[in-house]
Design a protein around this motif. Structure first.
Motif, short mmCIF file in Angstrom:
data_model
loop_
_atom_site.label_atom_id
_atom_site.label_comp_id
_atom_site.label_asym_id
_atom_site.label_seq_id
_atom_site.Cartn_x
_atom_site.Cartn_y
_atom_site.Cartn_z
N ASN A 82 0.90 -1.09 0.17
CA ASN A 82 -0.11 0.11 0.13
C ASN A 82 1.10 1.33 -0.12
O ASN A 82 0.37 2.18 -0.59
N SER A 83 2.07 1.13 0.66
CA SER A 83 3.00 2.47 0.69
C SER A 83 3.40 2.86 -0.92
O SER A 83 3.58 4.10 -1.03
N ILE A 84 3.55 1.90 -1.79
CA ILE A 84 3.85 2.20 -3.02
C ILE A 84 2.93 3.03 -3.62
O ILE A 84 3.17 3.96 -4.28
N THR A 85 1.64 2.95 -3.31
CA THR A 85 0.29 3.69 -3.84
C THR A 85 0.59 4.95 -3.42
O THR A 85 0.36 5.95 -4.08
N LYS A 86 0.97 5.04 -2.02
CA LYS A 86 0.97 6.38 -1.34
C LYS A 86 2.04 7.18 -1.97
O LYS A 86 1.99 8.30 -2.29
N ILE A 87 3.27 6.60 -2.27
CA ILE A 87 4.20 7.14 -2.84
C ILE A 87 4.04 7.69 -4.17
O ILE A 87 4.42 8.76 -4.58
N ILE A 88 3.13 6.91 -5.05
CA ILE A 88 3.08 7.27 -6.36
C ILE A 88 2.12 8.49 -6.38
O ILE A 88 2.18 9.40 -7.19
N GLU A 89 1.02 8.38 -5.45
CA GLU A 89 0.12 9.49 -5.48
C GLU A 89 0.77 10.77 -5.05
O GLU A 89 0.60 12.02 -5.61
N PHE A 90 1.72 10.71 -4.09
CA PHE A 90 2.51 11.71 -3.49
C PHE A 90 3.48 12.56 -4.57
O PHE A 90 3.26 13.69 -4.73
N ILE A 91 4.26 11.80 -5.42
CA ILE A 91 5.15 11.98 -6.49
C ILE A 91 4.25 12.68 -7.46
O ILE A 91 4.70 13.61 -8.02
N ASP A 92 3.09 12.07 -7.93
CA ASP A 92 2.10 12.77 -8.83
C ASP A 92 1.65 13.94 -8.46
O ASP A 92 1.55 14.93 -9.51
N PHE A 93 1.27 14.12 -7.33
CA PHE A 93 0.44 15.37 -6.85
C PHE A 93 1.73 16.68 -7.01
O PHE A 93 1.12 17.57 -7.50
N TYR A 94 2.96 16.26 -6.39
CA TYR A 94 3.72 17.30 -6.35
C TYR A 94 4.22 17.49 -7.82
O TYR A 94 4.76 18.51 -8.45
N TYR A 95 4.38 16.27 -8.55
CA TYR A 95 5.12 16.71 -9.96
C TYR A 95 4.10 17.49 -10.85
O TYR A 95 4.41 18.35 -11.65
N ASN A 96 2.67 17.30 -10.82
CA ASN A 96 1.74 17.94 -11.52
C ASN A 96 1.90 19.27 -10.90
O ASN A 96 1.24 20.17 -11.78
N SER A 97 1.92 19.62 -9.68
CA SER A 97 1.70 21.09 -9.17
C SER A 97 2.94 21.83 -9.35
O SER A 97 2.99 23.19 -9.20
N MET A 98 4.11 21.15 -9.72
CA MET A 98 5.33 21.95 -9.73
C MET A 98 5.30 22.83 -10.99
O MET A 98 4.84 22.30 -12.03
N ILE A 99 5.98 23.95 -11.17
CA ILE A 99 6.51 24.62 -12.38
C ILE A 99 7.81 24.18 -12.75
O ILE A 99 8.62 24.48 -12.09
N LEU A 100 7.90 23.34 -13.65
CA LEU A 100 9.18 22.97 -14.21
C LEU A 100 10.05 24.06 -14.76
O LEU A 100 9.78 25.00 -15.49
N GLU A 101 11.42 24.13 -14.18
CA GLU A 101 12.45 24.91 -14.73
C GLU A 101 13.61 24.47 -15.12
O GLU A 101 13.88 23.20 -14.91
N ASN A 102 14.15 25.14 -16.03
CA ASN A 102 15.45 24.50 -16.70
C ASN A 102 15.11 23.34 -17.42
O ASN A 102 16.39 22.59 -17.55
N ASN A 103 14.10 23.09 -17.66
CA ASN A 103 13.75 21.78 -18.62
C ASN A 103 14.13 20.77 -18.04
O ASN A 103 14.79 19.47 -18.72
N ILE A 104 14.11 20.53 -16.70
CA ILE A 104 14.43 19.30 -16.04
C ILE A 104 13.25 18.16 -16.22
O ILE A 104 12.31 18.40 -16.11
#
Length: 111
Positions: A82-104
């Motif tokens: 179940n922790s894998i699902t939590k990690i994926i949701e956490f990364i997905d949330f922050y990844y989608n909410s970040m404004i990507l800089e320097n084309n990383i």
């Protein structure tokens, strides 16, 4: 500084936990992409992630503060699948909410 423990590195890097008086540090050596790691560290810090401060760096090494915690392997081992699902949701949330800089390309790095 003295080496306290050898830690697991990735992609051929050598990682050591160091101690100087009552302070602990992580020294990563034999790194191929130091500048990229520094950019990622700054970007994550800017987006309120708790990441270690970089003390020093060179062409193929980084010296940073040690943040005591549990590594991803042990977290998954203890928390179960179940922790894998939590990690994926956490990364997905922050990844989608970040404004990507320097084309990383975080997607490729996360994979």
């Amino acid at each position: 500084m003295q080496i306290i423990k050898k830690l697991k590195g990735h992609s051929g890097s050598v990682v050591n936990l160091l101690k100087n008086k009552n302070e602990y540090f992580v020294h990563k050596n034999n790194i191929k992409n130091v500048n990229e790691l520094i950019k990622i560290n700054k970007h994550l810090k800017k987006n309120n992630f708790k990441v270690p401060n970089i003390i020093d760096y060179g062409e193929d090494f980084i010296l940073m503060e040690y943040i005591n915690g549990i590594d991803m392997f042990n977290f998954i081992s203890i928390e179960g699948h179940n922790s894998i699902t939590k990690i994926i949701e956490f990364i997905d949330f922050y990844y989608n909410s970040m404004i990507l800089e320097n084309n990383i390309n975080y997607e490729k790095l996360i994979e």
